[in-house]
Design an enzyme around this catalytic site. Structure first.
Site: not given
Ligand code: FAD
Length: 348
Positions: A172-173, A169
């Site tokens: 992000c980084d 990302c």
């Molecule tokens: C390396 C990296 C660094 C990042 N740094 C930043 C940053 O500095 N700032 C920023 O704003 N964003 C950052 N991001 C992006 C950010 O992490 C994502 O945009 C954000 O986490 C998305 O949130 P979400 O709630 O949609 O899903 P996610 O964070 O993807 O969480 C979803 C979670 O739901 C759970 N899940 C999945 N399927 C199921 C199921 N069937 N049943 C039950 N549970 C389940 C799992 O645990 C999954 O991980 C980064 C991403 C990465 C990869």
């Protein structure tokens, strides 16, 4: 079996924001945060989501740089604090932010099950959900917030240097000190690889965009943008063979392998950004919600979180392949909670 008012599937910023809002609206949300299993570890889908896999989070509003240690001690239970990595004093880290969100949801009465939902039945109401451990739950409304996982190549060296120079990302980084005025490598060939490369040129001395073929898959305009940027060097017909580095400094270079049999070469770099796409966590839906061609959940009403099934809402990266940030995921979690609350007022 008692029917839940609202079940939230997922435990990233979208899931916890939805939980905080629905709990405060007295909907008594039940969150399935995911299971602690080896497949989830390998996929990067353990509970607490993508942010839990990173170190510093410098762009989530409300956490300027500073020592949040005393606050964490106060806000989180002792057992959670004891299991967390030492604090870096640079503001908040991803795992800290996620534990704080989870705790905030718990404080308002959210119930949490550490298990995956593996099957859904959305064809009639109440909806039925089945968990990995075999539990069956019925719910009047469901919020899907299962996120999307960043794709990696699967090299052992890539894994070894995650958060120490390897990232998926750039937004992000990219601004982190280790990437400033240093050569960086981006791996990929689509629009997002060009976007990430262009973004990184703000900070890097040079960006080597490495692609397996002799032309980018990116749209013509994006490919031209990359070619015209003096800080981007296109490295054609090569793939990443190994990330180089040491324990102290992290990444210091890469070995690239020619895809046309021309051997290997090394490039010095302090960062390697994988831009080879994301996989939305939608397989468990088994075709019961309309998906986009890239398999993200389709939002069906402009500016709302409705899906193709009435009473099922989607929030965060599982439906958003464009912004993909913690703040936007949390924002849409809030929207999904409000949408669910308003829908339940008429349909429960
Ligand atoms: C390396 C990296 C660094 C990042 N740094 C930043 C940053 O500095 N700032 C920023 O704003 N964003 C950052 N991001 C992006 C950010 O992490 C994502 O945009 C954000 O986490 C998305 O949130 P979400 O709630 O949609 O899903 P996610 O964070 O993807 O969480 C979803 C979670 O739901 C759970 N899940 C999945 N399927 C199921 C199921 N069937 N049943 C039950 N549970 C389940 C799992 O645990 C999954 O991980 C980064 C991403 C990465 C990869």
């Amino acid at each position: 079996m008692a029917v839940e008012k609202v079940v939230i599937i997922g435990s990233g910023p979208a899931g916890w924001a939805a939980a905080i809002y629905t709990a405060r609206a007295e909907l008594k949300p039940l969150v399935f945060e995911g299971a602690i299993t080896e497949p989830n570890r390998l996929n990067g889908t353990l509970p607490l989501g993508q942010l839990n896999l990173t170190t510093e989070v410098e762009n989530y509003p409300g956490f300027p740089s500073g020592d949040v240690e005393p606050y964490l001690d106060h806000a989180l239970p002792k057992d959670v604090r004891q299991s967390m990595a030492p604090h870096s004093k640079h503001g908040v880290s991803g795992p800290e932010l996620m534990e704080l969100m989870r705790q905030q949801a718990k404080n308002f009465g959210t119930r949490i099950v550490t298990d995956d939902i593996v099957r859904v039945e959305f064809s009639k109401r109440p909806f039925r959900l089945t968990s990995l451990e075999g539990g069956v739950i019925e719910a009047h409304a469901v919020i899907v917030a299962t996120g999307a996982r960043a794709n990696y190549l699967g090299l052992p060296s890539e894994d070894a240097y995650k958060n120490r120079g390897v990232s998926a990302c750039a937004v992000c980084d990219g601004a982190l000190p280790r990437f400033r005025n240093k050569p960086l490598v981006v791996v990929g060939g689509g629009d997002s690889a060009v976007e990430e490369s262009t973004y990184l040129t703000k900070f890097a001395s040079r960006v080597h965009l490495v692609h397996r073929r002799d032309q980018l898959r990116a749209s013509k305009i994006m490919a031209e943008r990359a070619a015209a940027n003096p800080k981007i060097e296109l490295v054609w017909n090569h793939e990443l063979a190994e990330v180089l580095g040491d324990d102290k400094q992290g990444v210091n270079g890469v070995t690239l392998k020619s895809t046309t049999g021309a051997g290997t070469r090394q490039i010095p770099a302090t960062g390697v950004f994988l831009a080879i796409g994301h996989t939305p966590n939608t397989a468990f839906l088994d075709g019961q919600l309309a998906l986009t061609p890239k398999k993200y959940i389709q939002w069906t009403v402009p500016f709302r979180t409705n899906t193709s099934v009435e009473g099922v809402f989607a929030a965060g990266d599982v439906a958003d392949d464009y912004y993909r940030q913690a703040i936007t995921a949390a924002g849409s979690g809030c929207q999904a909670a409000l949408d669910a609350e308003r829908w339940l007022a008429h349909h429960e």
